[in-house]
Every structure is written in structure tokens, then in C-alpha cells.
Design a protein around this motif. Structure first.
Motif, PDB file in Angstrom:
ATOM      1  N   VAL A 135      70.044  24.032 -49.837  1.00 53.26           N
ATOM      2  CA  VAL A 135      70.913  22.886 -50.129  1.00 53.26           C
ATOM      3  C   VAL A 135      70.358  22.086 -51.300  1.00 53.26           C
ATOM      4  CG1 VAL A 135      71.741  20.681 -49.229  1.00 53.26           C
ATOM      5  CG2 VAL A 135      71.865  22.723 -47.798  1.00 53.26           C
ATOM      6  N   SER A 136      69.046  21.861 -51.285  1.00 50.38           N
ATOM      7  CA  SER A 136      68.417  21.113 -52.370  1.00 50.38           C
ATOM      8  C   SER A 136      68.583  21.833 -53.701  1.00 50.38           C
ATOM      9  CB  SER A 136      66.934  20.912 -52.062  1.00 50.38           C
ATOM     10  OG  SER A 136      66.251  20.376 -53.184  1.00 50.38           O
ATOM     11  N   TYR A 137      68.451  23.144 -53.668  1.00 54.17           N
ATOM     12  CA  TYR A 137      68.496  23.940 -54.894  1.00 54.17           C
ATOM     13  C   TYR A 137      69.898  23.972 -55.495  1.00 54.17           C
ATOM     14  CZ  TYR A 137      67.681  27.940 -57.998  1.00 54.17           C
ATOM     15  OH  TYR A 137      67.578  28.764 -59.082  1.00 54.17           O
ATOM     16  N   TYR A 138      70.900  24.162 -54.640  1.00 54.87           N
ATOM     17  CA  TYR A 138      72.258  24.349 -55.141  1.00 54.87           C
ATOM     18  C   TYR A 138      73.048  23.052 -55.263  1.00 54.87           C
ATOM     19  CZ  TYR A 138      71.659  29.382 -54.716  1.00 54.87           C
ATOM     20  OH  TYR A 138      71.221  30.675 -54.865  1.00 54.87           O
ATOM     21  N   VAL A 139      72.716  22.040 -54.470  1.00 56.51           N
ATOM     22  CA  VAL A 139      73.462  20.783 -54.509  1.00 56.51           C
ATOM     23  C   VAL A 139      72.724  19.725 -55.327  1.00 56.51           C
ATOM     24  CG1 VAL A 139      74.617  19.040 -53.065  1.00 56.51           C
ATOM     25  CG2 VAL A 139      74.406  21.386 -52.254  1.00 56.51           C
ATOM     26  N   ASN A 140      71.457  20.019 -55.657  1.00 54.57           N
ATOM     27  CA  ASN A 140      70.632  19.113 -56.454  1.00 54.57           C
ATOM     28  C   ASN A 140      70.408  17.784 -55.745  1.00 54.57           C
ATOM     29  OD1 ASN A 140      69.064  18.358 -58.655  1.00 54.57           O
ATOM     30  ND2 ASN A 140      70.808  17.477 -59.757  1.00 54.57           N
ATOM     31  N   VAL A 141      69.872  17.872 -54.525  1.00 51.05           N
ATOM     32  CA  VAL A 141      69.485  16.697 -53.759  1.00 51.05           C
ATOM     33  C   VAL A 141      67.998  16.806 -53.444  1.00 51.05           C
ATOM     34  CG1 VAL A 141      71.772  16.343 -52.766  1.00 51.05           C
ATOM     35  CG2 VAL A 141      70.126  17.824 -51.586  1.00 51.05           C
ATOM     36  N   PRO A 142      67.320  15.694 -53.079  1.00 50.41           N
ATOM     37  CA  PRO A 142      65.887  15.752 -52.762  1.00 50.41           C
ATOM     38  C   PRO A 142      65.601  16.752 -51.645  1.00 50.41           C
ATOM     39  CG  PRO A 142      66.588  13.484 -53.008  1.00 50.41           C
ATOM     40  CD  PRO A 142      67.835  14.309 -53.039  1.00 50.41           C
ATOM     41  N   THR A 143      64.545  17.536 -51.821  1.00 50.22           N
ATOM     42  CA  THR A 143      64.276  18.639 -50.901  1.00 50.22           C
ATOM     43  C   THR A 143      63.777  18.167 -49.546  1.00 50.22           C
ATOM     44  OG1 THR A 143      63.660  19.952 -52.830  1.00 50.22           O
ATOM     45  CG2 THR A 143      63.076  20.842 -50.667  1.00 50.22           C
ATOM     46  N   GLY A 144      62.816  17.226 -49.535  1.00 48.53           N
ATOM     47  CA  GLY A 144      62.260  16.763 -48.264  1.00 48.53           C
ATOM     48  C   GLY A 144      63.317  16.219 -47.322  1.00 48.53           C
ATOM     49  N   PRO A 145      64.127  15.244 -47.773  1.00 50.49           N
ATOM     50  CA  PRO A 145      65.184  14.753 -46.897  1.00 50.49           C
ATOM     51  C   PRO A 145      66.174  15.833 -46.491  1.00 50.49           C
ATOM     52  CG  PRO A 145      64.795  13.201 -48.670  1.00 50.49           C
ATOM     53  CD  PRO A 145      63.982  14.409 -48.987  1.00 50.49           C
ATOM     54  N   ALA A 146      66.446  16.805 -47.369  1.00 50.80           N
ATOM     55  CA  ALA A 146      67.374  17.886 -47.011  1.00 50.80           C
ATOM     56  C   ALA A 146      66.818  18.720 -45.869  1.00 50.80           C
ATOM     57  CB  ALA A 146      67.646  18.770 -48.231  1.00 50.80           C
ATOM     58  N   VAL A 147      65.513  19.007 -45.910  1.00 50.25           N
ATOM     59  CA  VAL A 147      64.891  19.779 -44.824  1.00 50.25           C
ATOM     60  C   VAL A 147      64.946  19.002 -43.513  1.00 50.25           C
ATOM     61  CG1 VAL A 147      62.702  20.740 -43.992  1.00 50.25           C
ATOM     62  CG2 VAL A 147      63.396  21.090 -46.370  1.00 50.25           C
ATOM     63  N   ILE A 148      64.612  17.723 -43.558  1.00 49.66           N
ATOM     64  CA  ILE A 148      64.599  16.914 -42.335  1.00 49.66           C
ATOM     65  C   ILE A 148      66.014  16.718 -41.804  1.00 49.66           C
ATOM     66  CG2 ILE A 148      63.896  14.724 -41.316  1.00 49.66           C
ATOM     67  CD1 ILE A 148      61.637  16.666 -42.202  1.00 49.66           C
ATOM     68  N   LEU A 149      66.997  16.570 -42.689  1.00 52.96           N
ATOM     69  CA  LEU A 149      68.380  16.464 -42.228  1.00 52.96           C
ATOM     70  C   LEU A 149      68.838  17.757 -41.551  1.00 52.96           C
ATOM     71  CD1 LEU A 149      70.133  14.489 -45.111  1.00 52.96           C
ATOM     72  CD2 LEU A 149      69.817  13.754 -42.732  1.00 52.96           C
ATOM     73  N   ALA A 150      68.377  18.898 -42.050  1.00 54.40           N
ATOM     74  CA  ALA A 150      68.702  20.164 -41.395  1.00 54.40           C
ATOM     75  C   ALA A 150      68.075  20.214 -40.001  1.00 54.40           C
ATOM     76  CB  ALA A 150      68.221  21.341 -42.246  1.00 54.40           C
ATOM     77  N   CYS A 151      66.830  19.741 -39.877  1.00 55.18           N
ATOM     78  CA  CYS A 151      66.201  19.638 -38.551  1.00 55.18           C
ATOM     79  C   CYS A 151      66.997  18.713 -37.651  1.00 55.18           C
ATOM     80  CB  CYS A 151      64.761  19.119 -38.686  1.00 55.18           C
ATOM     81  SG  CYS A 151      63.589  20.235 -39.462  1.00 55.18           S
ATOM     82  N   GLY A 152      67.443  17.584 -38.200  1.00 56.37           N
ATOM     83  CA  GLY A 152      68.219  16.630 -37.418  1.00 56.37           C
ATOM     84  C   GLY A 152      69.558  17.195 -36.985  1.00 56.37           C
ATOM     85  N   ALA A 153      70.186  18.001 -37.842  1.00 57.46           N
ATOM     86  CA  ALA A 153      71.465  18.619 -37.481  1.00 57.46           C
ATOM     87  C   ALA A 153      71.289  19.570 -36.309  1.00 57.46           C
ATOM     88  CB  ALA A 153      72.043  19.352 -38.686  1.00 57.46           C
ATOM     89  N   PHE A 154      70.193  20.335 -36.317  1.00 54.63           N
ATOM     90  CA  PHE A 154      69.937  21.241 -35.189  1.00 54.63           C
ATOM     91  C   PHE A 154      69.651  20.453 -33.913  1.00 54.63           C
ATOM     92  CE2 PHE A 154      67.000  23.801 -32.575  1.00 54.63           C
ATOM     93  CZ  PHE A 154      67.851  24.873 -32.297  1.00 54.63           C
ATOM     94  N   TYR A 155      68.961  19.335 -34.043  1.00 51.88           N
ATOM     95  CA  TYR A 155      68.702  18.491 -32.877  1.00 51.88           C
ATOM     96  C   TYR A 155      70.003  17.963 -32.280  1.00 51.88           C
ATOM     97  CZ  TYR A 155      67.824  14.081 -30.475  1.00 51.88           C
ATOM     98  OH  TYR A 155      67.854  13.042 -29.582  1.00 51.88           O
ATOM     99  N   LEU A 156      70.902  17.462 -33.134  1.00 46.17           N
ATOM    100  CA  LEU A 156      72.184  16.947 -32.634  1.00 46.17           C
ATOM    101  C   LEU A 156      73.011  18.064 -32.002  1.00 46.17           C
ATOM    102  CD1 LEU A 156      73.143  14.545 -35.571  1.00 46.17           C
ATOM    103  CD2 LEU A 156      72.230  13.933 -33.319  1.00 46.17           C
ATOM    104  N   LEU A 157      73.002  19.252 -32.616  1.00 44.22           N
ATOM    105  CA  LEU A 157      73.718  20.385 -32.036  1.00 44.22           C
ATOM    106  C   LEU A 157      73.129  20.762 -30.680  1.00 44.22           C
ATOM    107  CD1 LEU A 157      75.811  22.690 -32.411  1.00 44.22           C
ATOM    108  CD2 LEU A 157      73.963  24.023 -33.466  1.00 44.22           C
ATOM    109  N   SER A 158      71.804  20.764 -30.589  1.00 46.87           N
ATOM    110  CA  SER A 158      71.141  21.091 -29.327  1.00 46.87           C
ATOM    111  C   SER A 158      71.467  20.063 -28.257  1.00 46.87           C
ATOM    112  CB  SER A 158      69.623  21.161 -29.538  1.00 46.87           C
ATOM    113  OG  SER A 158      69.289  22.130 -30.504  1.00 46.87           O
ATOM    114  N   MET A 159      71.513  18.809 -28.647  1.00 45.80           N
ATOM    115  CA  MET A 159      71.828  17.749 -27.695  1.00 45.80           C
ATOM    116  C   MET A 159      73.232  17.926 -27.119  1.00 45.80           C
ATOM    117  SD  MET A 159      71.580  13.633 -28.323  1.00 45.80           S
ATOM    118  CE  MET A 159      72.754  13.718 -29.684  1.00 45.80           C
ATOM    119  N   LEU A 160      74.136  18.492 -27.917  1.00 44.78           N
ATOM    120  CA  LEU A 160      75.503  18.684 -27.458  1.00 44.78           C
ATOM    121  C   LEU A 160      75.677  19.948 -26.633  1.00 44.78           C
ATOM    122  CD1 LEU A 160      77.536  17.618 -30.636  1.00 44.78           C
ATOM    123  CD2 LEU A 160      77.361  16.391 -28.458  1.00 44.78           C
TER     124      LEU A 160
END
Length: 277
Positions: free
Chosen positions: A233-258
């Protein structure tokens, strides 16, 4: 075109070693301690920066020393005063965060401050990758050695203290591993984001596995996947890499919670049989 190899390698190395540490933090109800320790390394890294600039060795050594000092000081205050360890740690973490930001701001620019706080995964060089890989190797070997007393301390610390002298050494070694992995994560994700890849996969794994080994496996797999997704996502959308990785972790957490099979929201809403064989 290809991803920056040291950055990708560093993220994957952190994904291998930080989530198991996070699993034990979650099981020991020390999740907020991990967050506090992530901020506690900031003044040490800042002092290393003031003395040697953006030196990998100086900032890592300073961060490790500061994190370990805060952990030991919080424990000492909790044992010698009426303040509980979580409150003591919160006080030290707030002081550390403020001191670290002030120290970096004294000499550096806003860009340097953002680098320390949020990291630069794609700016990792071979030296940083070697440090992260070394910490990952040491951490995994140490976890293998202390695995049994560490698991026992998570579920029945009183029993461990009664049958073995390993309780205190195990706790101290575990704190060292927490600080080491936060230092490794700090190189890539910064002090504010390093704890994310340690705790979010571990919390999410609780919705998919019951035993410790299963939680560690799920946490590592989700961290690996989140790192790859965040880097892409960081590479192709040109967004900061660290927050992109943590947001991906957060998305999996929210999916798991559901939809997680062990206590997910949707599974809890499903009707259950009144009588089960």
C-alpha cells in the motif's frame, strides 16, 4: 520496480519476533506496559541522536538503556511505595515521552522528530537490517529457553514461585526482550508505532486460538501479512509505510473481533442450542 529490500526484510524480521512477545504481554495483562515501554525508549534514542546524530548504534543503545531503566524504576517504585506498577509506569512513560520530544527538538528539525517518532521503513540500510535480524534471532532463541516458565508465570505465577526460583529471572529476561524488540521496531516504525506490530497481532490472535502456541502462530502469520500489505500500500499509494503497516494490523484486529471463532461479535450473536450433547 521493486520494494526496498532492507525495508521489507526488516519488517518481516520484526513480524517474526515481536508478536510472540506481544502474546505474552496480553496473557500477562501487561499490554499497556508494552505501550508505555515503547515511549520510554524515546529519551535514550534522543540522547544518542544529540551525541552522534542519526547513528544506528548510538540511538539503539540509548533507547535500550532508557527503556530498561524505566522498567526497573517503575518496578522499584511499585515495591517501595503505595503506587501500583501500572500507575508508576504511566508516570515514567509520560515524562520520557515529553523529555524525548524536547531533546530531539533542541537540535533537530521537525523531519528528524518525525523520523524518531514514526520511523522510516524504506530508509533502513544494511546495518539496521543486521541489527533487527540479530535481535530477532536472540529473542527467538531466548524465548525457546524460557518458554515453559514464561507460560507457567502467565497462568499461575504463585505456583511457579513456590516450586522454582525461576520466576524473578524469567520476569527480568522477559522485560529485556520487550525492550530489545521495541528497539528493533523503533528502527523501522518509530517509537510511537513500534508497539503496534507487537500488540495488535497478539490481541487479534486471541480470537482465533486458545492455546499459547496457536496464538503465537496466528500472531506471526497476521504480522507477516500485515507487513506485506502495508509495504505494498505504501509503495503503490505513496503513503507513510509505518502507519500503513500498523493500519493493516489494526484492520485484521477489527476483522478478528467481528468474525473470530473464539469470542467474535458475530459468533456471539448466533443462536445456540439449549441442550448440547
Amino acid at each position: 520496480m521493486r520494494l526496498h529490500a532492507p525495508g521489507a526484510g526488516g519488517s518481516l524480521a520484526i513480524s517474526l519476533t515481536a508478536p510472540p512477545i506481544g502474546v505474552f504481554l496480553v496473557l500477562r495483562r501487561m499490554s499497556l506496559m508494552g505501550d508505555a515501554m515503547g515511549h520510554a525508549i524515546l529519551p535514550g534514542a534522543a540522547i544518542g541522536y544529540l551525541l552522534a546524530g542519526l547513528s544506528l548504534f548510538a540511538m539503539s543503545l540509548g533507547g535500550f538503556a532508557a527503556g530498561l531503566a524505566v522498567a526497573l524504576a517503575a518496578g522499584l517504585v511499585a515495591r517501595s511505595t503505595v503506587i501500583r506498577e501500572d500507575a508508576s509506569l504511566a508516570g515514567f512513560y509520560l515524562l520520557s515521552l515529553a523529555l524525548g520530544v524536547m531533546l530531539v527538538s533542541v537540535r533537530g528539525s521537525s523531519v528528524d522528530l518525525l523520523h524518531v517518532l514514526f520511523g522510516t521503513v524504506l530508509a533502513l540500510d544494511d546495518g539496521a537490517l543486521l541489527l533487527i535480524a540479530s535481535i530477532a534471532t536472540v529473542s527467538m532463541m531466548t524465548l525457546a529457553v524460557i518458554y515453559r516458565p514464561l507460560v507457567m508465570e502467565c497462568f499461575d505465577p504463585q505456583f511457579l514461585r513456590s516450586v522454582s526460583p525461576l520466576s524473578s529471572p524469567t520476569h527480568l529476561i522477559f522485560l529485556v526482550l520487550v525492550v530489545l524488540n521495541l528497539v528493533a521496531g523503533f528502527q523501522a516504525l518509530g517509537t510511537l508505532m513500534a508497539v503496534g506490530i507487537m500488540l495488535l497481532p497478539a490481541v487479534a490472535a486471541r480470537f482465533w486460538a486458545e492455546d499459547v502456541g496457536g496464538m503465537i502462530g496466528v500472531a506471526i502469520a497476521s504480522a507477516f501479512a500485515s507487513s506485506v500489505v502495508g509495504l505494498l500500500v505504501s509503495y503503490y499509494v505513496n503513503v507513510p509505510t509505518g502507519p500503513a503497516v500498523i493500519l493493516a494490523c489494526g484492520a485484521f484486529y477489527l476483522l478478528s473481533m467481528l468474525v473470530g471463532v473464539r469470542g467474535g461479535v458475530l459468533w456471539g450473536l448466533m443462536p445456540r442450542r439449549h441442550l448440547e450433547a
